[in-house]
Design a protein around this motif. Structure first.
Motif, mmCIF file in Angstrom:
data_model
loop_
_atom_site.group_PDB
_atom_site.id
_atom_site.type_symbol
_atom_site.label_atom_id
_atom_site.label_comp_id
_atom_site.label_asym_id
_atom_site.label_seq_id
_atom_site.Cartn_x
_atom_site.Cartn_y
_atom_site.Cartn_z
ATOM 1 N N GLY A 41 115.879 68.947 50.077
ATOM 2 C CA GLY A 41 116.476 68.327 51.268
ATOM 3 C C GLY A 41 116.076 66.862 51.378
ATOM 4 O O GLY A 41 116.912 65.999 51.683
ATOM 5 N N SER A 98 113.432 71.164 60.512
ATOM 6 C CA SER A 98 112.944 72.240 59.645
ATOM 7 C C SER A 98 111.582 72.793 60.067
ATOM 8 O O SER A 98 111.208 73.889 59.667
ATOM 9 N N TYR A 114 111.092 76.475 58.622
ATOM 10 C CA TYR A 114 112.177 77.446 58.455
ATOM 11 C C TYR A 114 112.538 77.653 56.988
ATOM 12 O O TYR A 114 113.204 78.605 56.635
ATOM 13 N N ALA A 115 112.130 76.703 56.127
ATOM 14 C CA ALA A 115 112.497 76.800 54.710
ATOM 15 C C ALA A 115 111.247 76.678 53.839
ATOM 16 O O ALA A 115 110.189 76.242 54.307
ATOM 17 N N ARG A 116 111.408 77.052 52.559
ATOM 18 C CA ARG A 116 110.269 76.964 51.635
ATOM 19 C C ARG A 116 110.070 75.509 51.214
ATOM 20 O O ARG A 116 111.013 74.710 51.244
ATOM 21 N N SER A 118 107.462 68.408 52.596
ATOM 22 C CA SER A 118 107.179 69.771 52.108
ATOM 23 C C SER A 118 105.714 70.180 52.284
ATOM 24 O O SER A 118 105.323 71.262 51.843
ATOM 25 N N THR A 155 112.694 74.041 48.864
ATOM 26 C CA THR A 155 113.969 73.730 49.532
ATOM 27 C C THR A 155 113.848 72.430 50.315
ATOM 28 O O THR A 155 114.755 71.595 50.317
ATOM 29 N N LEU A 156 112.707 72.260 50.997
ATOM 30 C CA LEU A 156 112.502 71.044 51.792
ATOM 31 C C LEU A 156 112.445 69.811 50.892
ATOM 32 O O LEU A 156 112.953 68.743 51.257
#
Lengths: 489, 215
Positions: free
Chosen positions: B101, B143, B92-94, B23, B97-98
């Protein structure tokens, strides 16, 4: 000894073009180096093709299959160096490439050949993996050779996807190592010896099964199996055409050879070929069908040839899933494809130099503008589409005979794909070659085409391809092929 | 606490570093975490060498430390700064979210490791840690939207495979480890060369500019 000499010679030949001052000298030195490698390769491979037993000595393992691969690598490496003479000279005249770039091109091409030779001659699975990764690293800069839009993207995708795939392949190597250490009770470099693993005590089936799955996905990325194929059309269409010929003709074959080696080991460990054959059949059929769909809609002739390479790798993978008769089909198909596809890429190089585009909508009437190239190109297309006496006709006929009875539904997929491929090639290449519309070349540029080194390279491929096809039809080549295919059992 | 326990603890620490990397959106932060992860991995190999008296494992630990903990992070940051590329990374994600993941990847790795531990005699924690590293690396590969983030994603996958080799077999033979480290060095050189070219051509390392070849 000869294997060490061959690998060393191919490595040293990388330094020959680096000492030159002009483009002409650089390409000729590369050709001289690859001629020496060809001579040494013939001396090593020809006796291996007819030998009754494999030879394992230290780092190297030579059986009829690896002998055949050596022969293909040194031959295509030599013809690619030959085609590069005219191709790079023309590009240098138009200031597309500099002398420094040509020197690097020669060195990287030789290192590429060297790393492929190590893959097919390695007696150690660890060494084979290192060399297979080296093929990616030596060719990544060749894919990024031009300062054209798309070159960097192609090279970037190639580097990231193939390196990730090869790292997954390393997991397969590790699992084989774990299986071998637990079965033999020893550790160290010698445990990964292919010859020793072939004759070792029962390896744990669960680990070997998992190892093959990783190897198939990992090395399959390098083969271009769907869905790991995304790098291939970009890399093959962005690289200089002689390099595209090598990538398509021998690199994919070399990567598939690595998968074949693991298949033999895993079948031996499991006591049956059912598991590996099922995976190969599914991946083969999927790869053939998806590539055929892409061939149907291609707008770029180099990309179309690249997708055709994926299709042929799919067919070969499918054939490998058909047991012992399938191994014979796979060997014929690999040789036929390795001879036909570089011929077409060298021809595509001549077209690109003349028309300055790889798009179908900017290239047509090639037969009028480049008659020698077009004649040889048509020969290559017919061979690739399995028109007799092409060796691919024999392999596809045998494949159909084997697959119809054993896997009718999967063969139906293959049959549909082959029809689509034929339609895609006819749709794209007929106007490309024979359109009567005004060619996109000014009248004053329509001078007679001169014979060049790429034509000679294409002719050599055509002669060998015809010879192989006629030998197959006459029945002379089949015993040799069966002898080579026995190495897969 | 014996060396085997400490080796396992180092692998768990490497997973924690990878979890944080998933992240992170700044180059310096990503490079520092990668250096810490590489230090922990080389320490895991060194503890393994102590436990089994394996001389070649000391060499692998030393080389891993020099290449992955010192040279790669240092040169990555230095070269990016020298070419004036942005140190702010994109995905691609905040970050939240990462992080979720990555958490899912660790949990999933725990499940896969159970199966693998049954088939081999390798310790569960080491297997789970190495699979978690591989999955987090893949998460970064899918990502990230810039060459630096993708490059680090690949390096995390490679670290996971390296750890898996340690867990399954006590490390691959020295020759293979040396070959893998050599290949990694060349990979890094190519990565930097392509990043420099992207900066020159597009004034950015974002992969959004590398989307011409489709179909």
């Amino acid at each position: 000894m000869t294997a060490t000499l061959l690998v060393c010679a191919s490595f040293v030949s990388a330094f020959l073009p680096l000492r030159t001052r002009s483009v002409r000298a650089a390409v000729l030195m590369s050709l001289a180096g690859s001629t020496i490698v060809l001579a040494l390769g013939l001396a090593l491979a020809v006796p291996a093709l007819v030998a009754s037993a494999s030879v394992a000595s230290g780092l190297w393992y030579l059986d009829p299959l690896s002998g055949l691969l050596v022969l293909l690598i040194v031959f295509v490496g030599w013809t690619a160096a030959m085609a590069s003479v005219s191709y790079l000279s023309a590009e240098a005249r138009e200031s597309v490439v500099s002398a420094q770039q040509v020197r690097h091109y020669g060195a990287l091409s030789a290192l590429f050949v060297c790393s492929m030779l190590v893959v097919v001659l390695a007696n150690n699975l660890g060494l084979m993996w290192v060399a297979l990764e080296a093929t990616t690293l030596t060719t990544a800069l060749l894919v990024a050779f031009y300062a054209r839009p798309g070159s960097l993207e192609a090279a970037w995708k190639y580097l990231i996807l193939c390196s990730t795939g090869i790292v997954l392949g390393l997991m397969g190597v590790m699992l084989v190592y774990a299986a071998a250490t637990s079965a033999i009770g020893e550790s160290g470099f010698a445990v990964l010896s292919y010859a020793a693993l072939l004759h070792s005590a029962a390896l744990p089936p669960a680990l070997m099964r998992l190892a093959f799955a990783f190897v198939l996905v990992g090395f399959g990325t390098k083969v271009g199996l769907v869905p790991m194929h995304a790098w291939l059309p970009d890399a093959h269409s962005s690289a200089p055409s002689p390099v595209s010929g090598m990538l398509s003709g021998i690199l994919l074959t070399t990567a598939l050879f690595a998968v074949m080696r693991y298949k033999t080991l895993v079948d031996h460990a499991l006591g049956s070929a059912g598991y590996t054959e099922t995976l190969l059949l599914v991946f083969g059929a999927l790869t053939t069908l998806v590539s055929a769909l892409f061939i149907l809609v291609q707008l770029d002739y180099k990309r179309l040839l690249a997708y055709s390479s994926i299709e042929h790798m799919g067919l070969t993978t499918f054939a490998l899933g058909l047991g012992a008769p399938g191994a014979v089909v796979a060997v014929i198909h690999l040789v036929g494809h390795a001879l036909a596809k570089p011929l077409l890429f060298y021809g595509a190089g001549n077209v690109l130099v003349r028309f300055k585009s790889t798009k179908f909508d900017r290239v047509w009437g090639v037969a009028r503008v480049l008659p020698y190239t077009a004649g040889l190109f048509v020969f290559g297309l017919l061979a690739l589409l399995a028109v007799p006496p092409s060796p691919l006709f024999v392999s596809e006929l045998l494949l159909a005979a084997q697959a119809v009875a054993a896997h009718a539904y999967l063969f139906a997929v293959i049959a549909v794909a082959l029809v689509l491929v034929f339609a895609g090639f006819a749709r794209a290449f007929f106007p490309f070659l024979f359109s009567r519309d005004e060619a996109p070349i000014q009248a004053h540029e329509l001078t007679n085409e001169r014979w060049n080194s790429a034509h000679t390279a294409m002719t050599l491929h055509a002669v060998v391809l015809t010879g192989f096809g006629v030998a197959l039809f006459a029945g002379y080549a089949l015993p040799f092929i069966m002898h080579i295919a026995a190495a897969l059992a | 606490m014996g060396p085997v326990f400490l080796s396992g603890a180092c692998l768990v620490g490497a997973v924690l570093a990878a979890f944080l990397m998933a992240s992170r959106m700044r180059l310096a932060s990503l490079a520092s975490l990668y250096a810490i992860q590489a230090m922990l991995l080389s320490a895991a190999v060194a503890f393994y060498a102590v436990a089994h008296g394996d001389a070649s494992a000391y060499a692998v630990a030393g080389l891993t430390f020099v290449l992955k903990a010192l040279l790669i992070p240092y040169w990555f940051v230095r070269i990016v700064r020298a070419h004036g590329s942005s140190e702010r990374l994109v995905a691609y994600a905040r970050p939240t979210t990462l992080s979720f993941g990555a958490l899912f990847s660790v949990s999933f790795a725990g499940l896969i490791a159970q199966e693998l531990a049954r088939a081999s005699s390798a310790p569960y924690v080491a297997l789970a840690s190495s699979i978690a590293l591989i999955l987090i690396g893949f998460l970064m590969l899918v990502s990230r939207r810039d060459m630096i983030g993708l490059g680090f994603g690949f390096l995390v996958v490679e670290a996971g495979v390296f750890a898996l080799g340690l867990a399954l077999t006590g490390g691959m033979p020295l020759f293979v480890e040396l070959g893998a480290l050599f290949d990694l060095s060349i990979f890094f050189v190519l990565l930097v060369a392509f990043a420099r070219r992207a900066q020159r051509e597009h004034a950015s390392l974002a992969t959004d500019y590398l989307r011409e070849l489709i179909g």
